[in-house]
Motif scaffolding. Sequence first.
Motif, PDB file in Angstrom:
ATOM      1  N   THR A 108       0.835  -1.200   0.000  1.00 22.53           N
ATOM      2  CA  THR A 108       0.000   0.000   0.000  1.00 22.53           C
ATOM      3  C   THR A 108       0.872   1.254   0.000  1.00 22.53           C
ATOM      4  OG1 THR A 108      -1.779  -1.174   1.146  1.00 22.53           O
ATOM      5  CG2 THR A 108      -1.828   1.228   1.241  1.00 22.53           C
ATOM      6  N   CYS A 109       1.909   1.265   0.834  1.00 21.42           N
ATOM      7  CA  CYS A 109       2.843   2.399   0.862  1.00 21.42           C
ATOM      8  C   CYS A 109       3.508   2.590  -0.497  1.00 21.42           C
ATOM      9  CB  CYS A 109       3.925   2.185   1.914  1.00 21.42           C
ATOM     10  SG  CYS A 109       3.421   2.475   3.599  1.00 21.42           S
ATOM     11  N   LEU A 110       3.980   1.506  -1.090  1.00 21.11           N
ATOM     12  CA  LEU A 110       4.683   1.605  -2.371  1.00 21.11           C
ATOM     13  C   LEU A 110       3.758   2.097  -3.476  1.00 21.11           C
ATOM     14  CD1 LEU A 110       6.906  -1.592  -2.195  1.00 21.11           C
ATOM     15  CD2 LEU A 110       7.588   0.788  -1.800  1.00 21.11           C
ATOM     16  N   ASP A 111       2.525   1.626  -3.497  1.00 22.99           N
ATOM     17  CA  ASP A 111       1.553   2.110  -4.484  1.00 22.99           C
ATOM     18  C   ASP A 111       1.385   3.622  -4.374  1.00 22.99           C
ATOM     19  OD1 ASP A 111       1.097  -0.422  -5.511  1.00 22.99           O
ATOM     20  OD2 ASP A 111      -0.771  -0.726  -4.408  1.00 22.99           O
ATOM     21  N   PHE A 112       1.304   4.116  -3.152  1.00 23.19           N
ATOM     22  CA  PHE A 112       1.155   5.552  -2.904  1.00 23.19           C
ATOM     23  C   PHE A 112       2.422   6.319  -3.307  1.00 23.19           C
ATOM     24  CE2 PHE A 112       1.907   9.051   0.127  1.00 23.19           C
ATOM     25  CZ  PHE A 112       0.881   9.899  -0.243  1.00 23.19           C
ATOM     26  N   LEU A 113       3.577   5.851  -2.839  1.00 28.39           N
ATOM     27  CA  LEU A 113       4.827   6.580  -3.042  1.00 28.39           C
ATOM     28  C   LEU A 113       5.302   6.571  -4.492  1.00 28.39           C
ATOM     29  CD1 LEU A 113       6.736   5.511   0.180  1.00 28.39           C
ATOM     30  CD2 LEU A 113       5.723   7.745  -0.314  1.00 28.39           C
ATOM     31  N   GLU A 114       5.008   5.521  -5.225  1.00 27.82           N
ATOM     32  CA  GLU A 114       5.451   5.454  -6.625  1.00 27.82           C
ATOM     33  C   GLU A 114       4.763   6.500  -7.495  1.00 27.82           C
ATOM     34  OE1 GLU A 114       4.791   1.337  -7.523  1.00 27.82           O
ATOM     35  OE2 GLU A 114       6.810   0.792  -6.893  1.00 27.82           O
ATOM     36  N   LYS A 115       3.661   7.047  -7.030  1.00 26.55           N
ATOM     37  CA  LYS A 115       2.961   8.086  -7.783  1.00 26.55           C
ATOM     38  C   LYS A 115       3.645   9.447  -7.647  1.00 26.55           C
ATOM     39  CE  LYS A 115      -1.361   5.677  -7.365  1.00 26.55           C
ATOM     40  NZ  LYS A 115      -2.530   5.454  -6.557  1.00 26.55           N
ATOM     41  N   ILE A 152      12.522   5.711  -3.521  1.00 27.95           N
ATOM     42  CA  ILE A 152      11.927   5.562  -2.186  1.00 27.95           C
ATOM     43  C   ILE A 152      13.028   5.093  -1.251  1.00 27.95           C
ATOM     44  CG2 ILE A 152      10.182   4.378  -0.805  1.00 27.95           C
ATOM     45  CD1 ILE A 152       8.653   3.928  -3.498  1.00 27.95           C
ATOM     46  N   GLU A 153      13.122   5.736  -0.087  1.00 28.57           N
ATOM     47  CA  GLU A 153      14.151   5.329   0.871  1.00 28.57           C
ATOM     48  C   GLU A 153      13.539   5.026   2.231  1.00 28.57           C
ATOM     49  OE1 GLU A 153      17.049   8.521   1.189  1.00 28.57           O
ATOM     50  OE2 GLU A 153      16.059   9.306   2.947  1.00 28.57           O
ATOM     51  N   LEU A 154      14.278   4.250   2.997  1.00 27.07           N
ATOM     52  CA  LEU A 154      13.906   3.942   4.373  1.00 27.07           C
ATOM     53  C   LEU A 154      15.171   3.576   5.139  1.00 27.07           C
ATOM     54  CD1 LEU A 154      14.102   0.601   4.736  1.00 27.07           C
ATOM     55  CD2 LEU A 154      12.007   0.695   3.431  1.00 27.07           C
ATOM     56  N   TRP A 155      15.058   3.566   6.446  1.00 28.04           N
ATOM     57  CA  TRP A 155      16.162   3.148   7.316  1.00 28.04           C
ATOM     58  C   TRP A 155      15.655   1.990   8.166  1.00 28.04           C
ATOM     59  CZ3 TRP A 155      21.023   5.531   7.553  1.00 28.04           C
ATOM     60  CH2 TRP A 155      21.161   6.686   6.780  1.00 28.04           C
ATOM     61  N   VAL A 156      16.522   1.008   8.378  1.00 24.61           N
ATOM     62  CA  VAL A 156      16.151  -0.177   9.152  1.00 24.61           C
ATOM     63  C   VAL A 156      17.310  -0.538  10.077  1.00 24.61           C
ATOM     64  CG1 VAL A 156      16.946  -1.737   7.324  1.00 24.61           C
ATOM     65  CG2 VAL A 156      15.234  -2.542   8.960  1.00 24.61           C
ATOM     66  N   GLY A 157      16.983  -1.057  11.248  1.00 25.13           N
ATOM     67  CA  GLY A 157      18.015  -1.479  12.195  1.00 25.13           C
ATOM     68  C   GLY A 157      18.889  -2.574  11.607  1.00 25.13           C
ATOM     69  N   VAL A 177      20.682   0.998   8.724  1.00 25.56           N
ATOM     70  CA  VAL A 177      21.027   0.709   7.334  1.00 25.56           C
ATOM     71  C   VAL A 177      20.043   1.470   6.454  1.00 25.56           C
ATOM     72  CG1 VAL A 177      21.178  -1.089   5.560  1.00 25.56           C
ATOM     73  CG2 VAL A 177      21.899  -1.586   7.915  1.00 25.56           C
ATOM     74  N   ARG A 178      20.572   2.230   5.514  1.00 28.59           N
ATOM     75  CA  ARG A 178      19.729   2.957   4.563  1.00 28.59           C
ATOM     76  C   ARG A 178      19.477   2.060   3.360  1.00 28.59           C
ATOM     77  NH1 ARG A 178      21.170   6.525   0.257  1.00 28.59           N
ATOM     78  NH2 ARG A 178      19.374   7.775  -0.326  1.00 28.59           N
ATOM     79  N   MET A 179      18.196   1.906   3.011  1.00 26.54           N
ATOM     80  CA  MET A 179      17.819   1.087   1.863  1.00 26.54           C
ATOM     81  C   MET A 179      17.035   1.961   0.885  1.00 26.54           C
ATOM     82  SD  MET A 179      16.814  -2.546   3.650  1.00 26.54           S
ATOM     83  CE  MET A 179      17.076  -3.511   2.162  1.00 26.54           C
ATOM     84  N   VAL A 180      17.259   1.727  -0.398  1.00 28.49           N
ATOM     85  CA  VAL A 180      16.632   2.540  -1.437  1.00 28.49           C
ATOM     86  C   VAL A 180      16.040   1.628  -2.507  1.00 28.49           C
ATOM     87  CG1 VAL A 180      17.095   4.220  -3.274  1.00 28.49           C
ATOM     88  CG2 VAL A 180      18.161   4.503  -1.049  1.00 28.49           C
ATOM     89  N   ARG A 181      14.919   2.058  -3.015  1.00 31.50           N
ATOM     90  CA  ARG A 181      14.279   1.406  -4.160  1.00 31.50           C
ATOM     91  C   ARG A 181      14.145   2.450  -5.252  1.00 31.50           C
ATOM     92  NH1 ARG A 181       8.839  -2.135  -4.794  1.00 31.50           N
ATOM     93  NH2 ARG A 181       7.982  -1.001  -6.554  1.00 31.50           N
ATOM     94  N   ARG A 182      14.747   2.165  -6.391  1.00 34.18           N
ATOM     95  CA  ARG A 182      14.676   3.078  -7.535  1.00 34.18           C
ATOM     96  C   ARG A 182      13.856   2.426  -8.639  1.00 34.18           C
ATOM     97  NH1 ARG A 182      19.828   3.968  -5.401  1.00 34.18           N
ATOM     98  NH2 ARG A 182      20.199   6.165  -4.901  1.00 34.18           N
ATOM     99  N   ARG A 183      12.977   3.178  -9.246  1.00 34.74           N
ATOM    100  CA  ARG A 183      12.095   2.630 -10.280  1.00 34.74           C
ATOM    101  C   ARG A 183      12.883   1.925 -11.381  1.00 34.74           C
ATOM    102  NH1 ARG A 183       8.412   6.872 -11.653  1.00 34.74           N
ATOM    103  NH2 ARG A 183       7.399   6.281  -9.730  1.00 34.74           N
TER     104      ARG A 183
END
Length: 90
Positions: free
Chosen positions: A39-46, A51-56, A81-87
Amino acid sequence: MCDCDWYSRFEGKIVGAIHEFVIAKEWQGKGIGKKLLMTCLDFLEKCSDTIELWVGEKNFGAMKLYEKFGFVPVGKKGIWVRMVRRRQNL
């Protein structure tokens, strides 16, 4: 929380961001995290191609989930840890 107006100093631009993505322990493993992330990805891809996030660093379950959805680790700061998703990487 999903945020379309996050300025990433690492990317040097506005990106989509996921903050404080948490599933209570008793609800983990039931597909809820996957559904919420979709749901988050559907929203953010628009609103962004990045898209980035940080995780322990020891949150291996979350990292595995994020990697299934195209996120890659791109850096680390302290225990995060910084993680990124690029289209273009999908």
